[in-house]
Design an enzyme around this catalytic site. Structure first.
Site, PDB file in Angstrom:
ATOM      1  N   GLY A  44      -8.045   2.003   3.424  1.00  0.00           N
ATOM      2  CA  GLY A  44      -8.087   0.539   3.465  1.00  0.00           C
ATOM      3  C   GLY A  44      -9.024   0.042   4.548  1.00  0.00           C
ATOM      4  CB  ALA A  45     -11.955   1.621   6.085  1.00  0.00           C
ATOM      5  CG  ASN A  46     -11.653  -2.863   1.745  1.00  0.00           C
ATOM      6  OD1 ASN A  46     -10.847  -1.954   1.618  1.00  0.00           O
ATOM      7  ND2 ASN A  46     -11.422  -4.080   1.312  1.00  0.00           N
ATOM      8  CB  SER A 180       5.068  -3.010  10.236  1.00  0.00           C
ATOM      9  OG  SER A 180       5.534  -4.293  10.602  1.00  0.00           O
ATOM     10  CE1 TYR A 205       3.879  -4.260   4.582  1.00  0.00           C
ATOM     11  CE2 TYR A 205       5.288  -5.484   6.095  1.00  0.00           C
ATOM     12  CZ  TYR A 205       4.134  -4.771   5.848  1.00  0.00           C
ATOM     13  OH  TYR A 205       3.231  -4.551   6.863  1.00  0.00           O
TER      14      TYR A 205
HETATM   15  N1  LIG Z   1      -1.313  -7.895   9.496  1.00  0.00           N
HETATM   16  C1  LIG Z   1      -0.178  -7.668  10.138  1.00  0.00           C
HETATM   17  O1  LIG Z   1       0.380  -8.572  10.774  1.00  0.00           O
HETATM   18  C2  LIG Z   1       0.436  -6.306  10.131  1.00  0.00           C
HETATM   19  C3  LIG Z   1       1.595  -6.097  10.905  1.00  0.00           C
HETATM   20  C4  LIG Z   1       2.169  -4.822  10.916  1.00  0.00           C
HETATM   21  C5  LIG Z   1       1.607  -3.812  10.169  1.00  0.00           C
HETATM   22  N2  LIG Z   1       0.499  -4.040   9.414  1.00  0.00           N
HETATM   23  C6  LIG Z   1      -0.059  -2.934   8.621  1.00  0.00           C
HETATM   24  O2  LIG Z   1      -1.436  -2.798   8.880  1.00  0.00           O
HETATM   25  C7  LIG Z   1      -2.062  -2.177   7.768  1.00  0.00           C
HETATM   26  C8  LIG Z   1      -3.365  -2.895   7.433  1.00  0.00           C
HETATM   27  O3  LIG Z   1      -3.079  -4.206   6.991  1.00  0.00           O
HETATM   28  P1  LIG Z   1      -4.007  -5.466   7.251  1.00  0.00           P
HETATM   29  O4  LIG Z   1      -3.162  -6.456   7.977  1.00  0.00           O
HETATM   30  O5  LIG Z   1      -5.295  -5.059   7.835  1.00  0.00           O
HETATM   31  O6  LIG Z   1      -4.140  -6.037   5.758  1.00  0.00           O
HETATM   32  P2  LIG Z   1      -5.399  -6.171   4.769  1.00  0.00           P
HETATM   33  O7  LIG Z   1      -6.511  -6.872   5.459  1.00  0.00           O
HETATM   34  O8  LIG Z   1      -4.844  -6.741   3.528  1.00  0.00           O
HETATM   35  O9  LIG Z   1      -5.841  -4.674   4.552  1.00  0.00           O
HETATM   36  C9  LIG Z   1      -5.143  -3.817   3.692  1.00  0.00           C
HETATM   37  C10 LIG Z   1      -6.105  -2.793   3.169  1.00  0.00           C
HETATM   38  O10 LIG Z   1      -5.404  -1.892   2.305  1.00  0.00           O
HETATM   39  C11 LIG Z   1      -6.169  -1.751   1.137  1.00  0.00           C
HETATM   40  N3  LIG Z   1      -5.391  -1.362  -0.045  1.00  0.00           N
HETATM   41  C12 LIG Z   1      -4.446  -2.084  -0.680  1.00  0.00           C
HETATM   42  N4  LIG Z   1      -4.017  -1.422  -1.770  1.00  0.00           N
HETATM   43  C13 LIG Z   1      -4.719  -0.274  -1.829  1.00  0.00           C
HETATM   44  C14 LIG Z   1      -4.750   0.819  -2.726  1.00  0.00           C
HETATM   45  N5  LIG Z   1      -3.973   0.860  -3.809  1.00  0.00           N
HETATM   46  N6  LIG Z   1      -5.604   1.832  -2.481  1.00  0.00           N
HETATM   47  C15 LIG Z   1      -6.406   1.804  -1.407  1.00  0.00           C
HETATM   48  N7  LIG Z   1      -6.429   0.810  -0.523  1.00  0.00           N
HETATM   49  C16 LIG Z   1      -5.597  -0.224  -0.727  1.00  0.00           C
HETATM   50  C17 LIG Z   1      -6.814  -3.103   0.923  1.00  0.00           C
HETATM   51  O11 LIG Z   1      -7.883  -2.995  -0.001  1.00  0.00           O
HETATM   52  P3  LIG Z   1      -8.351  -4.279  -0.896  1.00  0.00           P
HETATM   53  O12 LIG Z   1      -9.169  -5.124   0.010  1.00  0.00           O
HETATM   54  O13 LIG Z   1      -9.143  -3.662  -2.005  1.00  0.00           O
HETATM   55  O14 LIG Z   1      -7.105  -4.952  -1.360  1.00  0.00           O
HETATM   56  C18 LIG Z   1      -7.239  -3.406   2.342  1.00  0.00           C
HETATM   57  O15 LIG Z   1      -8.428  -2.752   2.657  1.00  0.00           O
HETATM   58  C19 LIG Z   1      -1.029  -2.189   6.645  1.00  0.00           C
HETATM   59  O16 LIG Z   1      -0.482  -0.900   6.499  1.00  0.00           O
HETATM   60  C20 LIG Z   1       0.035  -3.151   7.143  1.00  0.00           C
HETATM   61  O17 LIG Z   1       1.298  -2.827   6.637  1.00  0.00           O
HETATM   62  C21 LIG Z   1      -0.109  -5.269   9.394  1.00  0.00           C
END
Ligand SMILES: NC(=O)c1ccc[n+]([C@@H]2O[C@H](COP(=O)([O-])OP(=O)(O)OC[C@H]3O[C@@H](n4cnc5c(N)ncnc54)[C@H](OP(=O)(O)O)[C@@H]3O)[C@@H](O)[C@H]2O)c1
Ligand SMILES: *[C@@H]1O[C@H](CO)[C@@H](O)[C@H](O)[C@H]1NC(C)=O
Ligand SMILES: *[C@@H]1O[C@H](CO)[C@@H](O)[C@H](O)[C@H]1NC(C)=O
Length: 325
Positions: A44-46, A180, A205
């Site tokens: 999910g590096a994008n 998380s 979640y």
């Molecule tokens: N944001 C917060 O407040 C928060 C808090 C605690 C933990 N986290 C954790 O941090 C991590 C990153 O989240 P983020 O906040 O950076 O959210 P994000 O910007 O939505 O990033 C999530 C990434 O996961 C990818 N992804 C989703 N489904 C996928 C699949 N089937 N195969 C491969 N890649 C997939 C997405 O790709 P697409 O762009 O193609 O959808 C995106 O690159 C997650 O594990 C989340 O649970 C986040």
């Protein structure tokens, strides 16, 4: 004119100070460890936190594989990182397709990795999804999406790459599981991982994030004698697109002030995962949980038998899909 600036300016300054004070509590990865010659995979590096993790690791001279669901988005992310690190050479960023919602895609990704690399030094299990619990969403293999992508996909990926991550040459491999602190609101029922009997009140979640922590603990136990460490972490509350499926437009009016005081930038959110991936002080630690670049004491009471049952059931459901060759 004057009376207004007398109160507006101090108010703005005060708000900025509050923000700075909060930021100072969030922790920063202070080490400057270089990663020359190391190979890292970030799922999910994008976007969001994953993009910042990839940028940070590339800035430390690692070769970074951006494992993304959409190859175009992976290429765009490489462009963004290249622009940000103007001196990083092209060879350091490798876009690759990986759909964690498909076990066959994961297997295919790992086969390509194994053909290309003898060893992987860092794996960051970052990708994740959040869907509202109003209707059931499933992966391509028919698993409930939070369980399927956030836990099972990474479970399978990590197991397939374990050999590459624990070779004896060089330093110990590191596996970072981005969980998380919401795991504290989760429950794991190993007899209903696929959430067929979940109720409206279930937080699927949070359940998947608790599975992430249990997975990290069990993986650490199972790899005790291998040359690899496992770190589970919480990035903090970060302003990303993670909640895009559940947020309505009018929520943004509420989110803006909250975000100002409580939410980290993706770069700030990347600090703890990068700390886990690089910090020399952690070289003898495995199976623990981190937040704000330090240990995190979860309020959850963890049960070893739940961790091992989760592992076995995860293997079982994978075997039910992937036919042994
Ligand atoms: N944001 C917060 O407040 C928060 C808090 C605690 C933990 N986290 C954790 O941090 C991590 C990153 O989240 P983020 O906040 O950076 O959210 P994000 O910007 O939505 O990033 C999530 C990434 O996961 C990818 N992804 C989703 N489904 C996928 C699949 N089937 N195969 C491969 N890649 C997939 C997405 O790709 P697409 O762009 O193609 O959808 C995106 O690159 C997650 O594990 C989340 O649970 C986040
Ligand atoms: C890029 O420049 C920074 C500082 O200017 C340096 O620390 C880093 O090693 C360089 N990266 C590469 C790949 O040359
Ligand atoms: C880790 O353990 C090794 C071997 O016992 C020791 O030499 C090293 O100093 C330890 N590192 C840290 C950071 O505690």
């Amino acid at each position: 004119m004057f009376p207004i600036s007398y109160c507006v300016l101090p108010t703005i300054l005060f708000l900025i100070l509050v923000r700075k004070y909060r930021e100072s509590k969030w922790g920063k990865c202070k080490n400057t460890v270089k990663l020359d010659g190391k190979i890292a995979i970030v799922t999910g590096a994008n976007s969001g936190i994953g993009l910042e993790i990839a940028k940070e690791l590339a800035g430390r001279n690692a070769q970074v594989i951006l494992a993304c669901r959409d190859l175009d988005k992976a290429n765009q992310a490489c462009e963004i990182i290249r622009t940000a690190l103007s001196n990083a050479s092209k060879a350091l960023l490798v876009p690759m397709e990986l759909d964690l919602a498909s076990l066959y895609s994961i297997r295919d990704f790992c086969n390509r990795i194994k053909r290309r690399y003898k060893e992987i030094n860092i794996l960051i299990n970052n990708a994740g999804v959040v869907f509202p619990n109003t209707k059931r969403v499933e992966t391509k293999d028919g698993f409930e999406v939070h369980f399927g992508v956030n836990h099972l996909g990474h479970f399978y990926l990590t197991n397939l790459l374990l050999e590459q991550l624990s070779t004896l040459s060089g330093k110990k491999g590191r596996i970072v599981v981005v969980a998380s602190s919401l795991h504290e609101k989760g429950e794991v029922n190993p007899n209903d991982l696929n959430a067929l009997r979940a109720s409206k009140k279930s937080n699927l979640y949070a359940n998947s994030k608790l599975m992430n922590v249990y997975f990290a603990q069990e993986l650490a136990r199972r790899t005790e004698k291998r040359n690899v460490n496992v770190y589970a972490c919480c990035p903090g509350w970060v302003y990303t697109g993670l909640f895009r499926h559940s947020v309505k437009w009018y929520h943004y009016f509420l989110i803006t002030p909250v975000a100002f005081f409580f939410m980290r930038s993706p770069k700030q959110g990347a600090q703890t995962p990068v700390y886990c991936a690089t910090e020399p002080d952690l070289e003898n630690e495995t199976g623990l949980l981190y937040r704000d670049c330090t240990h995190y004491n979860s309020r959850v009471i963890f049960y070893d038998n739940v961790a091992s049952k989760l592992w076995e059931e995860s293997e079982n459901v994978i075997n039910s899909v992937i036919k042994k060759e």
